[in-house]
Design a protein around this motif. Structure first.
Motif, PDB file in Angstrom:
ATOM      1  N   LEU A  92     -20.819 -49.596  12.284  1.00  0.00           N
ATOM      2  CA  LEU A  92     -21.761 -49.390  13.389  1.00  0.00           C
ATOM      3  C   LEU A  92     -21.820 -47.929  13.812  1.00  0.00           C
ATOM      4  N   SER A 145     -24.218 -39.546  11.656  1.00  0.00           N
ATOM      5  CA  SER A 145     -24.009 -40.480  12.765  1.00  0.00           C
ATOM      6  C   SER A 145     -22.523 -40.571  13.109  1.00  0.00           C
ATOM      7  N   LEU A 146     -22.278 -40.767  14.391  1.00  0.00           N
ATOM      8  CA  LEU A 146     -20.934 -41.061  14.884  1.00  0.00           C
ATOM      9  C   LEU A 146     -20.701 -42.548  14.634  1.00  0.00           C
ATOM     10  N   THR A 147     -19.577 -42.905  14.022  1.00  0.00           N
ATOM     11  CA  THR A 147     -19.383 -44.319  13.697  1.00  0.00           C
ATOM     12  C   THR A 147     -18.131 -44.893  14.348  1.00  0.00           C
ATOM     13  N   VAL A 148     -18.164 -46.214  14.529  1.00  0.00           N
ATOM     14  CA  VAL A 148     -17.001 -46.938  15.025  1.00  0.00           C
ATOM     15  C   VAL A 148     -15.815 -46.689  14.100  1.00  0.00           C
ATOM     16  N   GLY A 149     -16.053 -46.744  12.785  1.00  0.00           N
ATOM     17  CA  GLY A 149     -14.959 -46.559  11.825  1.00  0.00           C
ATOM     18  C   GLY A 149     -14.347 -45.167  11.897  1.00  0.00           C
ATOM     19  N   LEU A 197     -13.519 -41.570  30.707  1.00  0.00           N
ATOM     20  CA  LEU A 197     -13.437 -42.219  29.399  1.00  0.00           C
ATOM     21  C   LEU A 197     -12.130 -41.756  28.775  1.00  0.00           C
ATOM     22  N   LEU A 232      -5.349 -39.112  27.322  1.00  0.00           N
ATOM     23  CA  LEU A 232      -6.338 -38.037  27.325  1.00  0.00           C
ATOM     24  C   LEU A 232      -7.710 -38.552  27.725  1.00  0.00           C
ATOM     25  N   GLU A 233      -8.441 -37.705  28.433  1.00  0.00           N
ATOM     26  CA  GLU A 233      -9.828 -38.014  28.770  1.00  0.00           C
ATOM     27  C   GLU A 233     -10.730 -37.512  27.645  1.00  0.00           C
ATOM     28  N   VAL A 234     -11.656 -38.344  27.208  1.00  0.00           N
ATOM     29  CA  VAL A 234     -12.592 -37.947  26.152  1.00  0.00           C
ATOM     30  C   VAL A 234     -13.780 -37.245  26.796  1.00  0.00           C
ATOM     31  N   LEU A 244     -13.035 -35.697  18.162  1.00  0.00           N
ATOM     32  CA  LEU A 244     -13.135 -35.896  19.608  1.00  0.00           C
ATOM     33  C   LEU A 244     -12.648 -34.665  20.343  1.00  0.00           C
ATOM     34  N   THR A 299     -11.106 -33.671  23.859  1.00  0.00           N
ATOM     35  CA  THR A 299     -10.446 -34.377  24.950  1.00  0.00           C
ATOM     36  C   THR A 299      -9.849 -33.367  25.919  1.00  0.00           C
ATOM     37  N   LEU A 356     -14.349 -43.039  14.553  1.00  0.00           N
ATOM     38  CA  LEU A 356     -13.580 -42.915  15.793  1.00  0.00           C
ATOM     39  C   LEU A 356     -12.263 -43.678  15.692  1.00  0.00           C
ATOM     40  N   TRP A 357     -12.349 -44.863  15.119  1.00  0.00           N
ATOM     41  CA  TRP A 357     -11.153 -45.697  15.048  1.00  0.00           C
ATOM     42  C   TRP A 357     -10.070 -45.030  14.207  1.00  0.00           C
ATOM     43  N   THR A 388      -3.175 -41.460  24.338  1.00  0.00           N
ATOM     44  CA  THR A 388      -3.950 -42.489  25.058  1.00  0.00           C
ATOM     45  C   THR A 388      -4.317 -42.049  26.473  1.00  0.00           C
ATOM     46  N   ARG A 416      -2.778 -41.578  17.570  1.00  0.00           N
ATOM     47  CA  ARG A 416      -1.826 -42.364  18.359  1.00  0.00           C
ATOM     48  C   ARG A 416      -0.496 -42.517  17.630  1.00  0.00           C
ATOM     49  N   GLY A 475      -7.142 -43.910  25.142  1.00  0.00           N
ATOM     50  CA  GLY A 475      -6.514 -45.224  25.117  1.00  0.00           C
ATOM     51  C   GLY A 475      -7.520 -46.357  25.271  1.00  0.00           C
ATOM     52  N   LEU A 506      -8.484 -42.154  16.181  1.00  0.00           N
ATOM     53  CA  LEU A 506      -7.665 -42.616  17.298  1.00  0.00           C
ATOM     54  C   LEU A 506      -6.388 -43.290  16.794  1.00  0.00           C
ATOM     55  N   THR A 558     -16.819 -51.296  11.769  1.00  0.00           N
ATOM     56  CA  THR A 558     -16.617 -49.896  11.366  1.00  0.00           C
ATOM     57  C   THR A 558     -17.913 -49.240  10.899  1.00  0.00           C
TER      58      THR A 558
END
Lengths: 382, 382
Positions: free
Chosen positions: B309, A286-290, B287, A309-311, A237, A239, A292-293, A307, A300, B290, A296, B307
């Motif tokens: 997705l 591909s960018l994935t939910v997993g 965005l 920060l602006e993405v 990311l 930011t 990014l999670w 938290t 954190r 956080g 983050l 995850t």
């Protein structure tokens, strides 16, 4: 401005560099400086890993067991960086965002601390200047660190650079030194060193440098001199600090959070790069939910204040990993065909040393001593 | 095709609708159908909350104590939806992605379950058909739910729609019914109902409808008939199933994860919307790390498989909240000036009822019975 140079007397002056990432562009610039007639081939929609990289110049914190020779080469390249940046910024008129405030590595649990302690011993054996710090000393350097930090190691000479600016500077410096640009995709390099393009054209060359990252394997070659490169996916990311706020961190901060690595790389303009995953999934970008999670979650843990920060951007890149994770530089067994490939996680750090090695390869046909181990023609390179 | 209509005899046929979100566009379409001469003013860079909304049509799961009258209006609008979609799809030739597989609400810990039990009682009191389910029954409906789900409530009549398609369909249907479009920003509505534009032009109107979401307060009015709207920021992710994979969820799934609400809204085309934060921070629409982290953390608790997705878009919208969280509809004390504003979290669900109310307001000067409580001219509206 097109500058004319005297050509060498070996009939090898026409160089086509396939790939416009950092390896390709530093090769092109250095070769043009030596008087060669250089063309870079890069499709306009290229997705070079160089554009996604965070830009850490951190041989100390990247040190790994079993990779000591690569680390020696990395330390050599890090030593070239200061002069390289000065020369490149002067040649291009472009600030490359060289950030020289060092790198702090921190550990979270007992296991993370054990890994960091081992790493520190390795760094000392390699002669890399680093300093062991208590958790209190870590927080004194970076007050926004999580209170649960167990301890750390400071590498005052592990710096960073902005890879997008570096790439841009190399393009400008190359152009000023006479490098030509063809916006197309190379599909084949023939026996006679013609480079066939997807758009239908052909470029005739005396020497060809393959520097196309993970996409190198899509190019037909007269002999299989390029091993299959593993695309190692990285998600990160970009930011930005909210306007008017204090810097969140003052130097690159790398954490090992319950075994999971994460970093924050601050830039002078308020950007902070937060990364990165390391996934071996083939050419999937591909960018994935997993992904990014994971970034983050760990960021954190490292610095809870992230938290705020602006993405501004979420990026995915494919690092080109060679079979032995070491770069592939210089001549192959096909006369005139060179590689500048397989830089994996170290492409930004190795840029000055890659330029040095490839310039000698293209003008003298040999590699300088520090690069010799990474010869594209080495035995076990399959 | 420009259709001519007989005008009404009250000299109120020229209607300017300020704002091209769902409230504005449904008003414009319905008014044009009644024979009024309608122009929609919407800047080309508008950031309407309608474009960010997930599109849940869930009066049952949105039910909240103290908001019973609003829920009755929401249930009324939900009852209009089926016919509304059929009419709009026919008029526009556009599929609006109406997904009628119901909504499953689930709870994670004992406190979440207590909240859900109370909600279920409220739903029963409001006459909304819902069914209490054991955790086993929840997982039978949605096998990808986390094993730690404690129990749930199924609302078979809580559906969803794709708000971007809905917006597009309303624009097409409106155009076909004769609605004109001006791509500009309204800066003032005068006493005489002229609408002054940022670009320098002026539109003369007999009636004006203010439907500009949170940006309504930036428009100068002859009297302060629009209360200050609170922008309630929502961050969400648009994601997609990897190609060839089974659906992750079969219906909208809403979870309360240790007090924190999260939802997954699946669409027929493989998209899954994951959201959303609810932040009251003024006009800030950045965005944030956080915000993303909160959504991902809770979505992962709800359905660990998220995850896998692919993330296609991260969105931020500002929901327009009125002082009492209820919409503001119809005539104000400035003759000819109407509001269709303050829809807060319910803009998509309330679209058919808003259209119905505003059409009557513009042609008869009154609101239909279900909307009367939400009169823009109500006493305590400050």
């Amino acid at each position: 401005m097109r500058i004319s140079h005297p050509t060498t007397d070996r009939g090898d002056s026409r160089v086509v560099v396939v790939g416009g990432g950092l390896a390709g562009r530093v090769t092109a610039w250095r070769a043009a400086q030596r008087g060669l007639d250089v063309t870079v081939v890069e499709p306009s929609d290229a997705r070079s890993a160089s554009r996604v990289a965070a830009g850490m110049l951190t041989p100390a914190s990247e040190a790994a067991f079993g990779e000591e020779p690569l680390m020696e080469f990395a330390v050599h390249s890090a030593g070239l960086y200061k002069g390289f940046v000065a020369e490149l910024e002067a040649a291009s008129g472009t600030d490359v965002g060289h950030h020289t405030t060092g790198t702090l590595m921190v550990a979270f649990d007992r296991d993370d601390l054990a890994v960091l302690t081992d790493l520190h011993e390795l760094q000392q054996r390699l002669g890399v200047p680093t300093e062991r710090l208590t958790s209190r000393a870590c927080r004194k350097l970076e007050p926004m660190l999580a209170p649960s930090v167990r301890g750390g190691v400071l590498a005052p000479e592990d710096h960073s650079v902005d890879p997008r600016r570096l790439l841009q500077a190399l393009a400008v410096a190359g152009e000023r030194a006479g490098v030509r640009e063809v916006a197309d995709r190379a599909v084949e390099v023939t026996d006679g060193l013609s480079v066939r393009l997807a758009g239908g054209g052909t470029l005739e060359a005396d020497q060809v440098v393959l520097a196309a990252g993970c996409w190198g394997n899509d190019i037909a070659l007269p002999e299989p001199v390029l091993p299959t490169l593993r695309p190692v996916k990285g998600q990160l990311l970009r930011t930005r600090m909210p306007e008017g706020s204090e810097p969140l961190v003052h130097r690159t901060v790398r954490g090992l959070v319950k075994g999971s690595p994460v970093y924050l790389v601050p830039r002078g303009d308020g950007e902070i790069v937060v990364g990165a995953t390391q996934e071996e999934l083939g050419h999937d970008d591909s960018l994935t939910v997993g992904g990014l999670w994971k970034i983050l979650r760990d960021a954190r843990e490292l610095v809870p204040g992230v938290t705020e920060l602006e993405v501004t951007e979420a990026c995915v890149g494919l690092r080109p990993g060679s079979p032995d994770n070491e770069p592939l530089l210089g001549p192959t067994r096909v006369p005139g065909l060179h590689l500048a490939a397989g830089h994996f996680r170290h492409g930004v750090l190795l840029t000055p040393a890659t330029g040095e090695a490839m310039a000698q390869a293209l003008t003298e046909g040999t590699l300088p001593a520090p690069a010799r181990r990474f010869s594209a023609d080495r035995e076990d390179n399959t």
